[in-house]
Design a protein around this motif. Structure first.
Motif, PDB file in Angstrom:
ATOM      1  N   MET A   1       0.897  -1.316  -0.152  1.00 55.14           N
ATOM      2  CA  MET A   1       0.136   0.063  -0.082  1.00 55.14           C
ATOM      3  C   MET A   1       0.869   1.245  -0.051  1.00 55.14           C
ATOM      4  SD  MET A   1      -3.018  -0.801   2.680  1.00 55.14           S
ATOM      5  CE  MET A   1      -3.948  -2.235   2.494  1.00 55.14           C
ATOM      6  N   LEU A   2       2.007   1.098   0.623  1.00 58.99           N
ATOM      7  CA  LEU A   2       2.795   2.453   0.629  1.00 58.99           C
ATOM      8  C   LEU A   2       3.231   2.968  -0.671  1.00 58.99           C
ATOM      9  CD1 LEU A   2       4.338   3.864   3.152  1.00 58.99           C
ATOM     10  CD2 LEU A   2       6.363   2.315   2.620  1.00 58.99           C
ATOM     11  N   TRP A   3       3.096   2.291  -1.867  1.00 60.52           N
ATOM     12  CA  TRP A   3       3.234   3.098  -3.152  1.00 60.52           C
ATOM     13  C   TRP A   3       2.006   3.818  -3.645  1.00 60.52           C
ATOM     14  CZ3 TRP A   3       7.991   3.569  -5.137  1.00 60.52           C
ATOM     15  CH2 TRP A   3       9.295   3.007  -4.533  1.00 60.52           C
ATOM     16  N   ALA A   4       1.073   3.613  -2.925  1.00 61.51           N
ATOM     17  CA  ALA A   4      -0.101   4.359  -3.576  1.00 61.51           C
ATOM     18  C   ALA A   4      -0.125   5.642  -3.402  1.00 61.51           C
ATOM     19  CB  ALA A   4      -1.414   3.479  -3.023  1.00 61.51           C
ATOM     20  N   THR A   5       0.791   6.427  -3.815  1.00 64.31           N
ATOM     21  CA  THR A   5       0.956   7.966  -3.662  1.00 64.31           C
ATOM     22  C   THR A   5       1.357   8.709  -4.775  1.00 64.31           C
ATOM     23  OG1 THR A   5       3.143   8.189  -2.880  1.00 64.31           O
ATOM     24  CG2 THR A   5       1.588   7.579  -1.149  1.00 64.31           C
ATOM     25  N   ARG A   6       1.237  10.082  -4.787  1.00 61.15           N
ATOM     26  CA  ARG A   6       1.983  10.733  -6.057  1.00 61.15           C
ATOM     27  C   ARG A   6       3.229  10.968  -5.823  1.00 61.15           C
ATOM     28  NH1 ARG A   6      -1.248  12.004  -9.539  1.00 61.15           N
ATOM     29  NH2 ARG A   6      -0.081  13.735 -10.543  1.00 61.15           N
ATOM     30  N   ASP A   7       4.028   9.856  -5.234  1.00 62.31           N
ATOM     31  CA  ASP A   7       5.598  10.049  -5.176  1.00 62.31           C
ATOM     32  C   ASP A   7       6.092  10.292  -6.397  1.00 62.31           C
ATOM     33  OD1 ASP A   7       8.262   8.421  -5.424  1.00 62.31           O
ATOM     34  OD2 ASP A   7       7.846   8.690  -3.533  1.00 62.31           O
ATOM     35  N   THR A   8       7.305  10.984  -6.674  1.00 58.91           N
ATOM     36  CA  THR A   8       7.866  11.258  -8.174  1.00 58.91           C
ATOM     37  C   THR A   8       8.319  10.112  -8.770  1.00 58.91           C
ATOM     38  OG1 THR A   8      10.039  11.227  -6.860  1.00 58.91           O
ATOM     39  CG2 THR A   8       8.998  13.468  -7.225  1.00 58.91           C
ATOM     40  N   GLU A   9       8.585   8.816  -8.022  1.00 59.10           N
ATOM     41  CA  GLU A   9       8.693   7.666  -8.798  1.00 59.10           C
ATOM     42  C   GLU A   9       7.615   7.317  -9.704  1.00 59.10           C
ATOM     43  OE1 GLU A   9      10.708   4.001 -10.194  1.00 59.10           O
ATOM     44  OE2 GLU A   9      11.614   5.927  -9.117  1.00 59.10           O
ATOM     45  N   ILE A  10       6.307   7.202  -8.835  1.00 61.24           N
ATOM     46  CA  ILE A  10       5.071   6.968  -9.515  1.00 61.24           C
ATOM     47  C   ILE A  10       4.690   8.126 -10.766  1.00 61.24           C
ATOM     48  CG2 ILE A  10       2.402   6.613  -9.320  1.00 61.24           C
ATOM     49  CD1 ILE A  10       4.362   4.422  -7.865  1.00 61.24           C
ATOM     50  N   VAL A  11       4.984   9.411 -10.213  1.00 58.59           N
ATOM     51  CA  VAL A  11       4.427  10.064 -11.243  1.00 58.59           C
ATOM     52  C   VAL A  11       5.422  10.361 -12.487  1.00 58.59           C
ATOM     53  CG1 VAL A  11       3.839  12.678 -11.797  1.00 58.59           C
ATOM     54  CG2 VAL A  11       3.037  11.719  -9.687  1.00 58.59           C
ATOM     55  N   GLY A  12       6.524  10.371 -12.186  1.00 57.67           N
ATOM     56  CA  GLY A  12       7.615  10.585 -13.199  1.00 57.67           C
ATOM     57  C   GLY A  12       8.145   9.317 -14.235  1.00 57.67           C
ATOM     58  N   ARG A  13       8.019   8.037 -13.565  1.00 55.15           N
ATOM     59  CA  ARG A  13       8.195   6.762 -14.353  1.00 55.15           C
ATOM     60  C   ARG A  13       7.385   5.855 -14.732  1.00 55.15           C
ATOM     61  NH1 ARG A  13      13.627   4.686 -11.595  1.00 55.15           N
ATOM     62  NH2 ARG A  13      13.448   3.563 -13.799  1.00 55.15           N
ATOM     63  N   LYS A  14       6.026   5.672 -13.477  1.00 56.28           N
ATOM     64  CA  LYS A  14       5.128   4.905 -13.876  1.00 56.28           C
ATOM     65  C   LYS A  14       3.961   5.317 -14.764  1.00 56.28           C
ATOM     66  CE  LYS A  14       7.211   1.781 -11.091  1.00 56.28           C
ATOM     67  NZ  LYS A  14       8.457   2.414 -10.314  1.00 56.28           N
ATOM     68  N   PHE A  15       3.554   6.366 -14.341  1.00 59.43           N
ATOM     69  CA  PHE A  15       2.501   7.029 -15.170  1.00 59.43           C
ATOM     70  C   PHE A  15       2.530   6.989 -16.685  1.00 59.43           C
ATOM     71  CE2 PHE A  15       0.063   9.268 -11.458  1.00 59.43           C
ATOM     72  CZ  PHE A  15      -0.263   7.674 -10.870  1.00 59.43           C
ATOM     73  N   PRO A  16       3.875   7.731 -17.048  1.00 56.79           N
ATOM     74  CA  PRO A  16       4.139   7.599 -18.399  1.00 56.79           C
ATOM     75  C   PRO A  16       3.896   6.380 -19.183  1.00 56.79           C
ATOM     76  CG  PRO A  16       5.668   9.002 -17.374  1.00 56.79           C
ATOM     77  CD  PRO A  16       4.891   8.184 -16.150  1.00 56.79           C
ATOM     78  N   LEU A  17       4.413   5.292 -18.360  1.00 60.56           N
ATOM     79  CA  LEU A  17       4.182   3.814 -19.020  1.00 60.56           C
ATOM     80  C   LEU A  17       2.859   3.292 -19.001  1.00 60.56           C
ATOM     81  CD1 LEU A  17       7.338   2.138 -17.011  1.00 60.56           C
ATOM     82  CD2 LEU A  17       7.011   2.815 -19.599  1.00 60.56           C
ATOM     83  N   LEU A  18       2.078   3.889 -17.932  1.00 60.77           N
ATOM     84  CA  LEU A  18       0.646   3.319 -17.856  1.00 60.77           C
ATOM     85  C   LEU A  18      -0.292   4.223 -18.904  1.00 60.77           C
ATOM     86  CD1 LEU A  18       0.020   3.332 -14.187  1.00 60.77           C
ATOM     87  CD2 LEU A  18      -0.060   1.329 -15.719  1.00 60.77           C
ATOM     88  N   GLY A  19       0.203   5.253 -19.351  1.00 56.72           N
ATOM     89  CA  GLY A  19      -0.717   6.275 -20.026  1.00 56.72           C
ATOM     90  C   GLY A  19      -1.837   6.708 -19.104  1.00 56.72           C
ATOM     91  N   ARG A  20      -2.383   8.024 -19.580  1.00 54.15           N
ATOM     92  CA  ARG A  20      -3.505   8.759 -18.855  1.00 54.15           C
ATOM     93  C   ARG A  20      -4.748   7.948 -18.626  1.00 54.15           C
ATOM     94  NH1 ARG A  20      -2.178  12.891 -16.149  1.00 54.15           N
ATOM     95  NH2 ARG A  20      -3.872  14.390 -16.501  1.00 54.15           N
ATOM     96  N   GLU A  21      -5.217   7.220 -19.740  1.00 54.98           N
ATOM     97  CA  GLU A  21      -6.246   6.322 -19.168  1.00 54.98           C
ATOM     98  C   GLU A  21      -6.179   5.281 -18.413  1.00 54.98           C
ATOM     99  OE1 GLU A  21      -3.760   4.372 -22.553  1.00 54.98           O
ATOM    100  OE2 GLU A  21      -4.494   6.541 -22.314  1.00 54.98           O
ATOM    101  N   ARG A  22      -5.058   4.917 -17.941  1.00 52.70           N
ATOM    102  CA  ARG A  22      -5.092   3.899 -16.991  1.00 52.70           C
ATOM    103  C   ARG A  22      -4.484   4.236 -15.634  1.00 52.70           C
ATOM    104  NH1 ARG A  22      -2.809   0.573 -21.430  1.00 52.70           N
ATOM    105  NH2 ARG A  22      -0.930   1.415 -20.794  1.00 52.70           N
ATOM    106  N   GLU A  23      -4.148   5.679 -15.404  1.00 56.44           N
ATOM    107  CA  GLU A  23      -3.660   6.180 -14.281  1.00 56.44           C
ATOM    108  C   GLU A  23      -4.684   5.825 -13.089  1.00 56.44           C
ATOM    109  OE1 GLU A  23      -2.575  10.181 -13.962  1.00 56.44           O
ATOM    110  OE2 GLU A  23      -0.951   9.775 -15.800  1.00 56.44           O
ATOM    111  N   SER A  24      -6.037   5.923 -13.482  1.00 58.40           N
ATOM    112  CA  SER A  24      -6.945   5.931 -12.411  1.00 58.40           C
ATOM    113  C   SER A  24      -7.075   4.451 -11.831  1.00 58.40           C
ATOM    114  CB  SER A  24      -8.604   6.452 -12.941  1.00 58.40           C
ATOM    115  OG  SER A  24      -8.859   5.462 -14.003  1.00 58.40           O
ATOM    116  N   GLN A  25      -6.503   3.542 -12.660  1.00 68.37           N
ATOM    117  CA  GLN A  25      -6.441   2.201 -12.009  1.00 68.37           C
ATOM    118  C   GLN A  25      -5.147   1.594 -11.440  1.00 68.37           C
ATOM    119  OE1 GLN A  25      -7.160   0.019 -15.757  1.00 68.37           O
ATOM    120  NE2 GLN A  25      -9.023   1.279 -16.165  1.00 68.37           N
TER     121      GLN A  25
END
Length: 146
Positions: A1-25
């Motif tokens: 659960m600890l990774w479920a934040t807007r940490d720079t790792e998530i926002v900068g590295r993971k979200f670009p791989l997921l794409g905007r349409e999947r961020e909410s998931q």
């Protein structure tokens, strides 16, 4: 659960791989719980802090507690990641207690305070009932198998 934040790792590295349409998931804990999934939680030691209180805080608030020295970026502390996926305190706590019991197949041995069950207890220095003080509380001592 600890990774479920807007940490720079998530926002900068993971979200670009997921794409905007999947961020909410991303980390859809509440959706899974509403669908009837049994959640089980733990940590990614040595990648993340093993403190379950901080992880439960994150599951409830979808931000990192201010006390977490590993939090990266102001958004991780202030802007919830997909707030609709936040868990209530009891569901998050159950993921770390009953969920671990289930995943480790310890039914009938742990998961309740009853005669014949392992008496695993944690002495916490604050009142965490209802999710208050999760970030600032610490475990003073742990008792395993009574």
């Amino acid at each position: 659960m600890l990774w479920a934040t807007r940490d720079t790792e998530i926002v900068g590295r993971k979200f670009p791989l997921l794409g905007r349409e999947r961020e909410s998931q991303h980390f859809p804990f509440a959706s899974l719980a509403r669908a009837g999934a049994h959640l089980s939680a733990g940590n990614d030691l040595p990648v993340s802090d093993p403190n379950p209180l901080w992880a439960i805080y994150t599951g409830v608030h979808r931000t990192e507690p201010r006390e977490d020295v590993h939090a990266r970026g102001d958004e991780a502390l202030t802007i919830p990641l997909e707030p609709a996926e936040a868990l209530d305190f009891h569901t998050a706590l159950d993921a770390y207690t009953l969920g671990s019991e289930r995943v480790n197949e310890l039914d009938g041995f742990t998961g309740a305070i009853r005669p014949g069950f392992a008496a695993d207890l944690a002495w916490i220095d604050g009142d965490i009932s209802e999710g208050h003080h999760l970030g600032s509380s610490t475990v003073n001592e742990t008792f395993v198998t009574g």
